[in-house]
Design a protein around this motif. Sequence first.
Motif, PDB file in Angstrom:
ATOM      1  N   UNK A 119      10.946 -32.515  80.953  1.00  0.00           N
ATOM      2  CA  UNK A 119      10.346 -31.814  79.812  1.00  0.00           C
ATOM      3  C   UNK A 119      11.399 -31.484  78.759  1.00  0.00           C
ATOM      4  N   UNK A 120      12.575 -31.049  79.196  1.00  0.00           N
ATOM      5  CA  UNK A 120      13.637 -30.719  78.236  1.00  0.00           C
ATOM      6  C   UNK A 120      14.081 -31.962  77.477  1.00  0.00           C
ATOM      7  N   UNK A 121      14.227 -33.084  78.183  1.00  0.00           N
ATOM      8  CA  UNK A 121      14.639 -34.312  77.510  1.00  0.00           C
ATOM      9  C   UNK A 121      13.572 -34.756  76.505  1.00  0.00           C
ATOM     10  N   UNK A 122      12.311 -34.634  76.891  1.00  0.00           N
ATOM     11  CA  UNK A 122      11.222 -35.059  76.000  1.00  0.00           C
ATOM     12  C   UNK A 122      11.139 -34.202  74.745  1.00  0.00           C
ATOM     13  N   UNK A 123      11.435 -32.921  74.857  1.00  0.00           N
ATOM     14  CA  UNK A 123      11.269 -32.015  73.724  1.00  0.00           C
ATOM     15  C   UNK A 123      12.540 -31.826  72.904  1.00  0.00           C
ATOM     16  N   UNK A 124      13.688 -31.753  73.584  1.00  0.00           N
ATOM     17  CA  UNK A 124      14.898 -31.297  72.902  1.00  0.00           C
ATOM     18  C   UNK A 124      15.968 -32.356  72.695  1.00  0.00           C
ATOM     19  N   UNK A 125      15.800 -33.537  73.282  1.00  0.00           N
ATOM     20  CA  UNK A 125      16.874 -34.520  73.256  1.00  0.00           C
ATOM     21  C   UNK A 125      16.513 -35.666  72.313  1.00  0.00           C
ATOM     22  N   UNK A 126      17.066 -35.601  71.104  1.00  0.00           N
ATOM     23  CA  UNK A 126      16.806 -36.638  70.110  1.00  0.00           C
ATOM     24  C   UNK A 126      17.285 -38.005  70.565  1.00  0.00           C
ATOM     25  N   UNK A 127      18.403 -38.046  71.298  1.00  0.00           N
ATOM     26  CA  UNK A 127      18.913 -39.318  71.795  1.00  0.00           C
ATOM     27  C   UNK A 127      17.933 -39.939  72.784  1.00  0.00           C
ATOM     28  N   UNK A 128      17.302 -39.117  73.612  1.00  0.00           N
ATOM     29  CA  UNK A 128      16.319 -39.617  74.576  1.00  0.00           C
ATOM     30  C   UNK A 128      15.130 -40.230  73.843  1.00  0.00           C
ATOM     31  N   UNK A 129      14.696 -39.578  72.773  1.00  0.00           N
ATOM     32  CA  UNK A 129      13.589 -40.107  71.978  1.00  0.00           C
ATOM     33  C   UNK A 129      13.970 -41.455  71.357  1.00  0.00           C
ATOM     34  N   UNK A 130      15.191 -41.548  70.847  1.00  0.00           N
ATOM     35  CA  UNK A 130      15.660 -42.798  70.250  1.00  0.00           C
ATOM     36  C   UNK A 130      15.770 -43.890  71.316  1.00  0.00           C
ATOM     37  N   UNK A 131      16.235 -43.546  72.503  1.00  0.00           N
ATOM     38  CA  UNK A 131      16.307 -44.474  73.636  1.00  0.00           C
ATOM     39  C   UNK A 131      14.918 -45.043  73.934  1.00  0.00           C
TER      40      UNK A 131
ATOM     41  N   UNK B 179      12.423 -45.229  71.907  1.00  0.00           N
ATOM     42  CA  UNK B 179      12.023 -46.044  70.755  1.00  0.00           C
ATOM     43  C   UNK B 179      12.678 -47.429  70.829  1.00  0.00           C
ATOM     44  N   UNK B 180      13.993 -47.444  71.035  1.00  0.00           N
ATOM     45  CA  UNK B 180      14.731 -48.709  70.997  1.00  0.00           C
ATOM     46  C   UNK B 180      14.490 -49.593  72.218  1.00  0.00           C
ATOM     47  N   UNK B 181      14.438 -49.004  73.400  1.00  0.00           N
ATOM     48  CA  UNK B 181      14.345 -49.813  74.610  1.00  0.00           C
ATOM     49  C   UNK B 181      12.943 -49.925  75.199  1.00  0.00           C
TER      50      UNK B 181
ATOM     51  N   UNK C 146       9.900 -49.267  73.232  1.00  0.00           N
ATOM     52  CA  UNK C 146       8.846 -49.481  72.257  1.00  0.00           C
ATOM     53  C   UNK C 146       8.064 -48.258  71.820  1.00  0.00           C
ATOM     54  N   UNK C 147       8.631 -47.071  71.978  1.00  0.00           N
ATOM     55  CA  UNK C 147       7.958 -45.861  71.496  1.00  0.00           C
ATOM     56  C   UNK C 147       7.843 -45.960  69.976  1.00  0.00           C
ATOM     57  N   UNK C 148       6.616 -45.828  69.471  1.00  0.00           N
ATOM     58  CA  UNK C 148       6.390 -45.949  68.034  1.00  0.00           C
ATOM     59  C   UNK C 148       6.686 -44.640  67.319  1.00  0.00           C
ATOM     60  N   UNK C 149       7.131 -44.775  66.075  1.00  0.00           N
ATOM     61  CA  UNK C 149       7.382 -43.607  65.236  1.00  0.00           C
ATOM     62  C   UNK C 149       6.075 -43.101  64.686  1.00  0.00           C
ATOM     63  N   UNK C 150       5.985 -41.822  64.356  1.00  0.00           N
ATOM     64  CA  UNK C 150       7.008 -40.782  64.471  1.00  0.00           C
ATOM     65  C   UNK C 150       7.224 -40.389  65.937  1.00  0.00           C
ATOM     66  N   UNK C 151       8.445 -40.025  66.250  1.00  0.00           N
ATOM     67  CA  UNK C 151       8.842 -39.709  67.622  1.00  0.00           C
ATOM     68  C   UNK C 151       8.507 -38.253  67.949  1.00  0.00           C
ATOM     69  N   UNK C 152       7.220 -37.965  68.022  1.00  0.00           N
ATOM     70  CA  UNK C 152       6.757 -36.598  68.291  1.00  0.00           C
ATOM     71  C   UNK C 152       6.900 -36.277  69.773  1.00  0.00           C
ATOM     72  N   UNK C 153       6.948 -34.997  70.083  1.00  0.00           N
ATOM     73  CA  UNK C 153       7.050 -34.561  71.474  1.00  0.00           C
ATOM     74  C   UNK C 153       5.906 -35.121  72.313  1.00  0.00           C
ATOM     75  N   UNK C 154       4.694 -35.110  71.760  1.00  0.00           N
ATOM     76  CA  UNK C 154       3.530 -35.600  72.516  1.00  0.00           C
ATOM     77  C   UNK C 154       3.624 -37.100  72.770  1.00  0.00           C
ATOM     78  N   UNK C 155       4.060 -37.870  71.773  1.00  0.00           N
ATOM     79  CA  UNK C 155       4.224 -39.318  71.985  1.00  0.00           C
ATOM     80  C   UNK C 155       5.297 -39.598  73.025  1.00  0.00           C
ATOM     81  N   UNK C 156       6.374 -38.840  72.973  1.00  0.00           N
ATOM     82  CA  UNK C 156       7.452 -39.010  73.954  1.00  0.00           C
ATOM     83  C   UNK C 156       6.936 -38.701  75.355  1.00  0.00           C
ATOM     84  N   UNK C 157       6.232 -37.571  75.503  1.00  0.00           N
ATOM     85  CA  UNK C 157       5.702 -37.193  76.818  1.00  0.00           C
ATOM     86  C   UNK C 157       4.742 -38.252  77.342  1.00  0.00           C
ATOM     87  N   UNK C 158       3.872 -38.766  76.477  1.00  0.00           N
ATOM     88  CA  UNK C 158       2.916 -39.799  76.899  1.00  0.00           C
ATOM     89  C   UNK C 158       3.644 -41.072  77.319  1.00  0.00           C
TER      90      UNK C 158
END
Length: 188
Positions: free
Chosen positions: A118-130, A132-134, A136-148
């Motif tokens: 949960x902390x990585x999904x909400x607070x870690x911008x690098x995790x969100x970018x990871x 996205x890049x590896x 296929x997480x689509x932008x915008x990189x919202x907390x809910x999209x990351x969690x899903x």
Amino acid sequence: MNTAVLSPDAARLKAVRAALAAIEPAVWTRVHGTDGAYVESHGDMGELFVLARFDEATVDEIDFVCNAPETVAFLLRLFDAACFQIRQLRGLPEPRRQNEPAGEPMARDVKNFAAECAMKCKDDGAFKLFLHELHGLEKPLTDERVAQKVRSLLGVQSRKELNNGGRASEAWLALRGSFDAWRKREPR
């Protein structure tokens, strides 16, 4: 046997944890009756106990008292998650549990995986970018999209499943390892 001496702060923190555990489940309710305002609690058999009466307290002061157990539990969880994250970032092992023999490897503390995720999904911008890049997480990189995306990658309905051990925990460890390796690579 060597017994570690706790610092005053560590001893106080241990006492706070013990005090909170002693009053569990600590569901307190604010009540306004003919006798004034008070806080009550339910016993194991459904009986009511008046914990505190207020003669001249504001609503905010009564709320503060009434919410104290929940607030303390929240702060302890936040503190534990921060300590866990600091140990992870510094590469430190988890502290040995009480009554665990010295020199024996500590069993992996699975209960922290959901909080860590949960902390990585909400607070870690690098995790969100990871993601996205590896992955296929689509932008915008919202907390809910990351969690899903994480739930989808791990094959779970809820991050709470990470605390059950087995395949879900192993999948989280693999994703976390992949993220750590990605983060250590050459700057882009």
